[in-house]
Write a protein that holds these residues in place. Structure first.
Motif: not given
Length: 119
Positions: A22-34, A94-102, A105-110
């Protein structure tokens, strides 16, 4: 906008192996957990395992010793190596990422990828 795209699902016989990515793409400042969750028909979505950017992992008891999560921070990619698969591992993963974007901070799903283990 952040997107998570999964690859690697499919059909495998019991005892076999599959590797999900699973690859996270887009404007990402930091990934905390996947991590990876799964949902079987008629059941609630459950955690399979997760990994921090530092490499600390957490697994569901049902997959310990069989599944391994790893992360490539340079590619914003998380992997799930699944060995000794059982029919009860059949689910949409399902892939999941807790990350920081513009957006903050939020949780995103594949979108999910089907894993089917035949007996």
């Amino acid at each position: 906008q952040v997107q998570l795209v999964e690859f690697g699902g499919g059909l495998v016989q019991a005892g076999g192996s599959l590797r999900l990515s699973c690859t996270a793409s887009g404007s990402i400042f930091r990934i905390n957990t996947m991590g990876w969750y799964r949902q079987a028909p008629g059941k609630q979505r459950e955690l399979v395992g997760s990994i921090t950017s530092g490499g600390s992992t957490n697994y569901a008891d049902s997959v310990k010793g069989r599944f391994t999560i790893s992360i490539d921070n340079t590619q914003n990619t998380v992997y799930l190596q699944m060995n000794s698969l059982k029919p009860e591992d059949t689910a949409v993963y399902y892939c999941n990422a807790n990350l920081v974007s513009p957006m903050g901070r939020g949780v995103h799903w594949g979108q999910g990828t089907q894993v089917t283990v035949s007996s």
